[in-house]
Structures are given as structure tokens and as C-alpha cells.
Design a protein around this motif. Structure first.
Motif, PDB file in Angstrom:
ATOM      1  N   TYR A 248       0.843  -1.197   0.000  1.00  0.00           N
ATOM      2  CA  TYR A 248       0.000   0.000   0.000  1.00  0.00           C
ATOM      3  C   TYR A 248       0.876   1.244   0.000  1.00  0.00           C
ATOM      4  O   TYR A 248       1.952   1.252   0.602  1.00  0.00           O
ATOM      5  CB  TYR A 248      -0.849   0.052   1.276  1.00  0.00           C
ATOM      6  N   ALA A 249       0.382   2.293  -0.649  1.00  0.00           N
ATOM      7  CA  ALA A 249       1.029   3.602  -0.506  1.00  0.00           C
ATOM      8  C   ALA A 249      -0.035   4.571  -0.001  1.00  0.00           C
ATOM      9  O   ALA A 249      -1.177   4.561  -0.488  1.00  0.00           O
ATOM     10  CB  ALA A 249       1.591   4.069  -1.835  1.00  0.00           C
ATOM     11  N   VAL A 250       0.328   5.354   1.000  1.00  0.00           N
ATOM     12  CA  VAL A 250      -0.597   6.357   1.522  1.00  0.00           C
ATOM     13  C   VAL A 250       0.007   7.730   1.225  1.00  0.00           C
ATOM     14  O   VAL A 250       1.116   8.044   1.674  1.00  0.00           O
ATOM     15  CB  VAL A 250      -0.812   6.183   3.043  1.00  0.00           C
ATOM     16  N   ILE A 251      -0.715   8.521   0.446  1.00  0.00           N
ATOM     17  CA  ILE A 251      -0.223   9.854   0.072  1.00  0.00           C
ATOM     18  C   ILE A 251      -0.940  10.897   0.931  1.00  0.00           C
ATOM     19  O   ILE A 251      -2.167  10.997   0.900  1.00  0.00           O
ATOM     20  CB  ILE A 251      -0.482  10.141  -1.420  1.00  0.00           C
ATOM     21  N   GLY A 252      -0.174  11.656   1.695  1.00  0.00           N
ATOM     22  CA  GLY A 252      -0.759  12.648   2.610  1.00  0.00           C
ATOM     23  C   GLY A 252      -0.829  12.055   3.999  1.00  0.00           C
ATOM     24  O   GLY A 252      -1.657  11.191   4.270  1.00  0.00           O
ATOM     25  N   LEU A 253       0.089  12.493   4.867  1.00  0.00           N
ATOM     26  CA  LEU A 253       0.145  11.879   6.201  1.00  0.00           C
ATOM     27  C   LEU A 253      -0.402  12.835   7.266  1.00  0.00           C
ATOM     28  O   LEU A 253       0.234  13.122   8.269  1.00  0.00           O
ATOM     29  CB  LEU A 253       1.587  11.443   6.507  1.00  0.00           C
ATOM     30  N   GLY A 254      -1.607  13.325   7.004  1.00  0.00           N
ATOM     31  CA  GLY A 254      -2.334  14.105   8.015  1.00  0.00           C
ATOM     32  C   GLY A 254      -3.013  13.134   8.970  1.00  0.00           C
ATOM     33  O   GLY A 254      -2.612  11.978   9.088  1.00  0.00           O
ATOM     34  N   ARG A 255      -4.090  13.587   9.629  1.00  0.00           N
ATOM     35  CA  ARG A 255      -4.750  12.712  10.615  1.00  0.00           C
ATOM     36  C   ARG A 255      -5.346  11.474   9.958  1.00  0.00           C
ATOM     37  O   ARG A 255      -5.181  10.355  10.418  1.00  0.00           O
ATOM     38  CB  ARG A 255      -5.854  13.486  11.353  1.00  0.00           C
ATOM     39  N   PHE A 256      -6.029  11.687   8.831  1.00  0.00           N
ATOM     40  CA  PHE A 256      -6.706  10.578   8.159  1.00  0.00           C
ATOM     41  C   PHE A 256      -5.691   9.579   7.579  1.00  0.00           C
ATOM     42  O   PHE A 256      -5.757   8.376   7.865  1.00  0.00           O
ATOM     43  CB  PHE A 256      -7.610  11.136   7.050  1.00  0.00           C
ATOM     44  N   GLY A 257      -4.741  10.104   6.798  1.00  0.00           N
ATOM     45  CA  GLY A 257      -3.743   9.240   6.162  1.00  0.00           C
ATOM     46  C   GLY A 257      -2.938   8.465   7.202  1.00  0.00           C
ATOM     47  O   GLY A 257      -2.677   7.263   7.044  1.00  0.00           O
ATOM     48  N   THR A 258      -2.571   9.161   8.277  1.00  0.00           N
ATOM     49  CA  THR A 258      -1.802   8.523   9.335  1.00  0.00           C
ATOM     50  C   THR A 258      -2.563   7.352   9.932  1.00  0.00           C
ATOM     51  O   THR A 258      -1.998   6.287  10.157  1.00  0.00           O
ATOM     52  CB  THR A 258      -1.507   9.556  10.459  1.00  0.00           C
ATOM     53  N   SER A 259      -3.855   7.533  10.167  1.00  0.00           N
ATOM     54  CA  SER A 259      -4.562   6.443  10.825  1.00  0.00           C
ATOM     55  C   SER A 259      -4.777   5.264   9.880  1.00  0.00           C
ATOM     56  O   SER A 259      -4.722   4.109  10.301  1.00  0.00           O
ATOM     57  CB  SER A 259      -5.832   6.938  11.528  1.00  0.00           C
ATOM     58  N   VAL A 260      -4.955   5.521   8.587  1.00  0.00           N
ATOM     59  CA  VAL A 260      -5.055   4.421   7.612  1.00  0.00           C
ATOM     60  C   VAL A 260      -3.711   3.669   7.566  1.00  0.00           C
ATOM     61  O   VAL A 260      -3.659   2.435   7.662  1.00  0.00           O
ATOM     62  CB  VAL A 260      -5.396   4.952   6.195  1.00  0.00           C
ATOM     63  N   ALA A 261      -2.620   4.435   7.449  1.00  0.00           N
ATOM     64  CA  ALA A 261      -1.290   3.832   7.309  1.00  0.00           C
ATOM     65  C   ALA A 261      -0.937   3.006   8.549  1.00  0.00           C
ATOM     66  O   ALA A 261      -0.486   1.861   8.446  1.00  0.00           O
ATOM     67  CB  ALA A 261      -0.249   4.928   7.099  1.00  0.00           C
ATOM     68  N   ARG A 262      -1.180   3.570   9.703  1.00  0.00           N
ATOM     69  CA  ARG A 262      -0.818   2.895  10.955  1.00  0.00           C
ATOM     70  C   ARG A 262      -1.555   1.559  11.105  1.00  0.00           C
ATOM     71  O   ARG A 262      -0.975   0.545  11.433  1.00  0.00           O
ATOM     72  CB  ARG A 262      -1.161   3.819  12.133  1.00  0.00           C
TER      73      ARG A 262
END
Ligand code: ADP
Length: 219
Positions: A6-20
Motif C-alpha cells: 500500500y502507498a498512503v499519500i498525505g500523512l495528516g490525521r486521516f492518512g496517518t490512521s489508515v497507514a498505521r
């Protein structure tokens, strides 16, 4: 579960929680953000993190973005960047692009440029909260379509110590019990002879309105 990239583009609150969450589940996750600080903060909970501007084709190519199984575009308030990024990803041949929309118009444009799945976090969370408030006996909730859902329901007291056959829930309420949650364990496809205890939770599938009727018959 097979490991996917997976690649998550944009590590704000939303992106961070998906990535984590993906990383915790053992998946390979590349975090991408234009902001160096965000990338440094993310390094602890992703497989790799890189600084890149996702609106630049060259940067996306250098990352090898088309090799990823799924790319999540979690760019927040910069609508133009989010749309441009989704369109570039599809041009580069990324199979599955998931994008976060701020609102309906944004979502419509994301769909036009090829996003495969559009998420409206605020709208979806709002609906979820309202649903929880409307059905106090409802604990967990998965929306299947506009009309149908799977829900975890506390059983009304008067139904306790009876078998599923006696309760005849499918005929009476037009919903099916697909599992019983008992003391943290889960009984899948319970047989009609199963006796329901008062602490059990029923996992039900059906029309939302039918499940709501069942959930609200009172203790
Ligand atoms: P949230 O509401 O989820 O916190 P934000 O708007 O705060 O969303 O965060 C979005 C993230 O996306 C920010 O960290 C920002 O640096 C990043 N971002 C914005 N535009 C780009 C871009 N073109 N390329 C890469 N990252 C970007």
C-alpha cells in the motif's frame, strides 16, 4: 491474509490512521508526504516513508507507484492537489486508487478522474454516530448498501434462554442471525437449536429498518 503493498499519500490525521492500521496488520506501507516533518513523524509506523510531491509525475514514477496494489490519496484540504494526484495515479496505471473527498462536488470530480473508491470521512462518521444514537442496543455496524447492513445487537431480555428456532427471528423480523458473540467468542452460523443467553450479542444481517425494529423492541 496475503501481504499487499500500500502507498498512503498525505500523512495528516486521516492518512496517518489508515497507514498505521495497515502496518499494524502486517501489510507493507509506504507513506508519502510533501512535508518533511510529517514524513519523519510517520517513520515509526510505516515500512518506508518518503518526501515527495504527489502532483509531480516524475516523483511518482521514481517511487515506482504503479507497482503498488493500492494507493490511498489522503490529501486533506488541497482539493486541486488531491484531484491531480488521483488523475496521475490512474494515468500511471495504478489499479486501485482510494481517495478522500471533502464533499459531494469534490467526490464527483474524483470519480470522473478515475478514483475506484471515494471516502467521505465526515459524512460517514456522522451517519455512524447518528445510527448509534438511534439504536442504543446497536454496538457494531457495517453498512452493506443504502438499505442493508450487518449489526451487532444486544438481545432483548424477554428473548433470553430461548432457542433461535423458538424465537423465529427471520420470519418475525425479516432479518437473519449470522453469528452470536458470547463472552468474547464468536459462534458462526448458529444452529436453530442454539439457546440465546442474556449476555449474548446477535450479529444480524438485513434491511436497516428491520434490524432497527428488532433492536428497539425493548428489554
Ligand atoms: P487531515 O485532515 O487528514 O489531517 P491534512 O490536510 O492535515 O489532512 O493533511 C494532508 C497531508 O497531505 C499534509 O500532511 C500535506 O503535507 C499532504 N499533502 C498535501 N499536498 C500534497 C502533495 N501534493 N503531495 C504530497 N503530500 C501532500
Amino acid at each position: 491474509m496475503a501481504i499487499k503493498q500500500y502507498a498512503v499519500i498525505g500523512l495528516g490525521r486521516f492518512g496517518t490512521s489508515v497507514a498505521r492500521r495497515l502496518y499494524e496488520a502486517g501489510q507493507e506501507v509506504l507513506g508519502i508526504d510533501a512535508n518533511e516533518e510529517k514524513v519523519e513523524d510517520a517513520e515509526l509506523f510505516v515500512t518506508h516513508a518518503v518526501v515527495a510531491d504527489a502532483t509531480e509525475t516524475k516523483a511518482l514514477r521514481a517511487i515506482g507507484i504503479s507497482n503498488f496494489d493500492c494507493v490511498i490519496v489522503a490529501i486533506g484540504n488541497d482539493m486541486q492537489s488531491s484531484i491531480l494526484t488521483v488523475s496521475l495515479l490512474k494515468e500511471l496505471g495504478v489499479k486501485k486508487v482510494i481517495a478522500k473527498a471533502l464533499g459531494k462536488r469534490h467526490g464527483q470530480v474524483l470519480e470522473k478522474v478515475g478514483a475506484d473508491w471515494i471516502i467521505y470521512p465526515e459524512r460517514d462518521m456522522g451517519e455512524r454516530v447518528a445510527n448509534q444514537l438511534l439504536s442504543p442496543n446497536m454496538l457494531n455496524y457495517i453498512e452493506l448498501s443504502k438499505e442493508h447492513s450487518i449489526e451487532e445487537i444486544m438481545i432483548p431480555l424477554k428473548m433470553a434462554e430461548k432457542s433461535l428456532r423458538d424465537l423465529d427471528i427471520r420470519a418475525q423480523y425479516n432479518v437473519s442471525v449470522i453469528a452470536i458473540v458470547r463472552e468474547g467468542d464468536i459462534i458462526i452460523s448458529p444452529s436453530p437449536d442454539r439457546i440465546i443467553h442474556k449476555e449474548d450479542l446477535l450479529v444480524m444481517i438485513g434491511k436497516k429498518e428491520d434490524i432497527a425494529k428488532f433492536a428497539n423492541i425493548g428489554q
